[in-house]
Write a protein that holds these residues in place. Structure first.
Motif, PDB file in Angstrom:
ATOM      1  N   LEU A   6       6.396 -12.497  12.176  1.00  0.00           N
ATOM      2  CA  LEU A   6       6.400 -11.622  11.004  1.00  0.00           C
ATOM      3  C   LEU A   6       5.378 -10.504  11.173  1.00  0.00           C
ATOM      4  N   LEU A  46      12.746 -13.066   7.541  1.00  0.00           N
ATOM      5  CA  LEU A  46      12.106 -14.189   6.865  1.00  0.00           C
ATOM      6  C   LEU A  46      12.891 -14.606   5.621  1.00  0.00           C
ATOM      7  N   CYS A  92       8.081 -21.043   8.514  1.00  0.00           N
ATOM      8  CA  CYS A  92       6.665 -20.734   8.596  1.00  0.00           C
ATOM      9  C   CYS A  92       6.577 -19.445   9.401  1.00  0.00           C
ATOM     10  N   ALA A  93       5.487 -18.720   9.267  1.00  0.00           N
ATOM     11  CA  ALA A  93       5.420 -17.390   9.865  1.00  0.00           C
ATOM     12  C   ALA A  93       4.091 -17.169  10.564  1.00  0.00           C
ATOM     13  N   THR A 111       1.782 -13.790  12.242  1.00  0.00           N
ATOM     14  CA  THR A 111       1.617 -12.357  12.458  1.00  0.00           C
ATOM     15  C   THR A 111       0.628 -12.153  13.598  1.00  0.00           C
ATOM     16  N   ALA A 150      -0.405 -11.660   5.277  1.00  0.00           N
ATOM     17  CA  ALA A 150      -0.831 -13.008   4.910  1.00  0.00           C
ATOM     18  C   ALA A 150      -0.820 -13.186   3.396  1.00  0.00           C
ATOM     19  N   CYS A 199       2.696 -13.684   2.152  1.00  0.00           N
ATOM     20  CA  CYS A 199       3.190 -15.038   2.418  1.00  0.00           C
ATOM     21  C   CYS A 199       2.597 -16.044   1.434  1.00  0.00           C
ATOM     22  N   HIS A 254       1.572 -19.497   6.759  1.00  0.00           N
ATOM     23  CA  HIS A 254       1.395 -18.303   7.587  1.00  0.00           C
ATOM     24  C   HIS A 254       0.079 -18.382   8.345  1.00  0.00           C
ATOM     25  N   GLN A 255       0.084 -17.798   9.542  1.00  0.00           N
ATOM     26  CA  GLN A 255      -1.140 -17.730  10.344  1.00  0.00           C
ATOM     27  C   GLN A 255      -1.197 -16.383  11.055  1.00  0.00           C
TER      28      GLN A 255
END
Length: 214
Positions: free
Chosen positions: A21, A31, A42-43, A45, A62, A65, A72-73
């Motif tokens: 993402l 997404l 789950c995403a 970046t 973030a 999300c 998200h991470q």
């Protein structure tokens, strides 16, 4: 929803999938189309640290999300300011791939979806033509491939950026534009601009993507 991406990925309902993402329109649409299609998402970046604003942009994604309830991470490319010489875009792509593989394994997902579109396919075809590539070089972006235990997939290669942005507006979803995409320093950005002139001649992103698929 105008397309079920889960069906294109041949995934069962409720399957968990990772999404790369960036925060651009393509990946944001990816997404939410996967979510609406019944996938658990789950995403991640990737912050390449190549622009002063990249960290703030990743933090903004973030925040989105968190609002959407999507795990998200942010993955940071630790090059210590020593940016690789030569093909910067290729070095960034390789670093992004390796970080996404490690992230996916840690999350326990076996598929990572990428938001490439018919426009990306058309640009890739034109890049091949500019290098006088043969048949293999003109086949464009692969719809999917395996890197160790992780499958990378591009389920939106038949959809255009314009279609996706129209859909995002209808859903009232935000996105950001990466200034790199319009930086004439990069060949892909110059070809993106050239596609605007080629469209009236019938060489639209959708038509060029069909040629790549053939």
């Amino acid at each position: 929803m105008f397309v079920n991406l889960r069906d294109r990925l041949d995934l069962p309902a409720g399957h968990s999938i990772g999404v790369a993402l960036s925060g651009g329109g393509d990946s944001v649409a990816l997404l939410h189309l996967l979510r609406q299609g019944g996938c658990n998402v789950c995403a991640a970046t990737v912050d390449h640290g190549l622009r002063p604003d990249s960290g703030a942009e990743a933090a903004r994604v973030a925040g989105w999300c968190r609002d959407w309830g999507v795990p998200h991470q942010v993955l940071v490319w630790r090059h210590g300011g020593d940016v690789p010489k030569g093909n910067l875009m290729d070095a960034a792509r390789r670093a992004r791939r390796d970080m996404l593989v490690r992230w996916a394994v840690a999350q326990g997902v076996d598929t990572v979806a990428l938001g490439h579109t018919a426009d990306d396919q058309a640009e890739t075809l034109l890049m091949g033509l500019s290098r006088a590539a043969g048949i293999d070089g003109l086949c464009g972006l692969r719809p999917d491939w395996q890197v160790g235990p992780v499958r990378f997939a591009r389920p939106m290669l038949r959809l255009t950026r314009a279609e996706l942005r129209d859909w995002l507006r209808g859903q009232r979803l935000p996105w950001v534009e990466d200034p790199t995409n319009s930086n004439p320093r990069f060949l892909r950005a110059r070809l993106r601009r050239a596609l605007t002139d080629l469209g009236p001649l019938g060489l639209t992103p959708a038509r060029l993507a069909e040629s790549a698929a053939h």
